[in-house]
Design a protein around this motif. Sequence first.
Motif, PDB file in Angstrom:
ATOM      1  N   HIS A 192     -16.096  40.728  26.679  1.00 41.55           N
ATOM      2  CA  HIS A 192     -17.463  40.921  27.159  1.00 41.55           C
ATOM      3  C   HIS A 192     -17.534  41.854  28.364  1.00 41.55           C
ATOM      4  CE1 HIS A 192     -18.930  37.830  24.430  1.00 41.55           C
ATOM      5  NE2 HIS A 192     -17.920  37.058  24.815  1.00 41.55           N
ATOM      6  N   GLY A 193     -16.395  42.326  28.846  1.00 44.91           N
ATOM      7  CA  GLY A 193     -16.375  43.252  29.968  1.00 44.91           C
ATOM      8  C   GLY A 193     -16.083  42.609  31.305  1.00 44.91           C
ATOM      9  N   TRP A 232     -10.471  44.369  30.533  1.00 40.59           N
ATOM     10  CA  TRP A 232     -11.561  45.174  29.981  1.00 40.59           C
ATOM     11  C   TRP A 232     -12.625  45.535  31.018  1.00 40.59           C
ATOM     12  CZ3 TRP A 232     -10.824  47.111  25.277  1.00 40.59           C
ATOM     13  CH2 TRP A 232      -9.936  46.451  24.424  1.00 40.59           C
ATOM     14  N   PRO A 244     -16.063  50.851  29.208  1.00 40.14           N
ATOM     15  CA  PRO A 244     -17.446  50.771  28.705  1.00 40.14           C
ATOM     16  C   PRO A 244     -17.454  50.306  27.252  1.00 40.14           C
ATOM     17  CG  PRO A 244     -16.741  53.068  28.786  1.00 40.14           C
ATOM     18  CD  PRO A 244     -15.622  52.259  29.372  1.00 40.14           C
ATOM     19  N   LEU A 245     -17.499  49.000  27.063  1.00 34.34           N
ATOM     20  CA  LEU A 245     -17.335  48.423  25.726  1.00 34.34           C
ATOM     21  C   LEU A 245     -18.394  48.907  24.742  1.00 34.34           C
ATOM     22  CD1 LEU A 245     -16.368  44.742  26.615  1.00 34.34           C
ATOM     23  CD2 LEU A 245     -14.862  46.606  25.912  1.00 34.34           C
ATOM     24  N   ALA A 246     -19.589  49.185  25.223  1.00 32.46           N
ATOM     25  CA  ALA A 246     -20.658  49.620  24.313  1.00 32.46           C
ATOM     26  C   ALA A 246     -20.277  50.903  23.578  1.00 32.46           C
ATOM     27  CB  ALA A 246     -21.956  49.813  25.082  1.00 32.46           C
ATOM     28  N   ARG A 247     -19.437  51.728  24.174  1.00 30.02           N
ATOM     29  CA  ARG A 247     -19.064  53.001  23.574  1.00 30.02           C
ATOM     30  C   ARG A 247     -17.925  52.863  22.554  1.00 30.02           C
ATOM     31  NH1 ARG A 247     -18.931  56.478  29.107  1.00 30.02           N
ATOM     32  NH2 ARG A 247     -17.935  58.081  27.812  1.00 30.02           N
ATOM     33  N   ARG A 280     -17.704  49.703  20.684  1.00 26.71           N
ATOM     34  CA  ARG A 280     -18.009  48.414  20.074  1.00 26.71           C
ATOM     35  C   ARG A 280     -17.555  48.343  18.623  1.00 26.71           C
ATOM     36  NH1 ARG A 280     -18.576  43.855  22.363  1.00 26.71           N
ATOM     37  NH2 ARG A 280     -19.878  44.830  23.962  1.00 26.71           N
TER      38      ARG A 280
END
Length: 394
Positions: free
Chosen positions: A46-47, A52, A56-59, A61
């Motif tokens: 989850h960051g 982590w 930038p996990l959204a990039r 995913r």
Amino acid sequence: MADATPTLKTGPSPGAGSHGGPARPPGDARPERRTSRDPDSFPLPHGREEDWRFTPLARMRALLEPFTPDGKLVIEVQAPPEVEVRQVDGTDSLVGCALIPADRVSALAMANVDQALVVSVPRNTAASAVTFLTIRGELGLAYGHVVIDVAEGAEAVVVIDHVGSTTLAANAEFRVGDAASLTVVSLQDWEPDAVHVEAQAALVGRDATFRHILVSLGGDLVRIAPTVRFSGPGADAELLGLYFADAGQHLEHRLFVEHGQPHCRSRVTYKGALQGQDAHTVWIGDVLIRPAGEQTDTYELNRNLVLTDGARADSVPNLEIETGEVTGAGHASATGRFDDEQLFYLRARGIRPDEARRLVVRGFFAQVISQIRIPEVEERLLAAIEDELGRVGA
């Protein structure tokens, strides 16, 4: 690798303690680094997790869940006759010979890859030329896996060049036999939209030598995690890194060197530069000296040069020592801007400001580039640095 057909073309101060984190009482057990080939062993990040928190996990995913590959990796191989290059199934015993995944993406890639590319050098054989692997991404999602297996007493130099555009979850393994020598250069020179997350692991045998050179220049998000372990005493590992981030780029390198054998040596030297709004680099350097790692000699260094406002470099060195019998152990990290004295010195001798800045950056990277010792790669990196500097009119 999935959908990939190789085309063969011949032609410091000693002492016990902990650096970079809180010390534990003597005899207190260290939590083991989690490793598993089962993706379900690693919860969805989850960051907020330490491993982590900079990413930038959204990039990326799409790589955190299993996927059906819809992209294509085209591999071109140029190798001397002494080197065998072949493909094996993802279930082959060579897959996992040096690497046990330590994060969710690596475990998913190992569990789901259809084929692995294997580069083998037979016992007591010295490769007569450099082996070049060009891995070209052609859009879409892909899994990848490379194994480089250098047998006892053998010698080889391998360059892995990543180009094109893709979203890639991959693993690379390097098995270095006793008294063998392997140099690996991993180039990340992707198109600006590429995403590349990869674990790289080396298992280095008795009295063996391993040199690992990691260069990250292109891509939207690149996260590489090199690991080195020793399987016998007297081994030597040198890890060199160079990276240059532009506006919006995220380049992350997470190193782990585990000294669990006596009389081994490791050196880590990484240098990076950043320019442009939201350019972000991350360097994590973890060295663990276990109780059996007596007479270890280790040092890690990271330097970052920030060229413009709006760029950010994170650098976290960690050194943990579980034995008092070490030869040397230390680390250093620094991030800063241009040295004004150097610029003043050069400008006072009639050198234009833009050329003075170029000279400073070239000098900054010279320590790493000069140690690559592969002319084609060195020339390419010097040209790439010139191109990077030209983008902001340096």
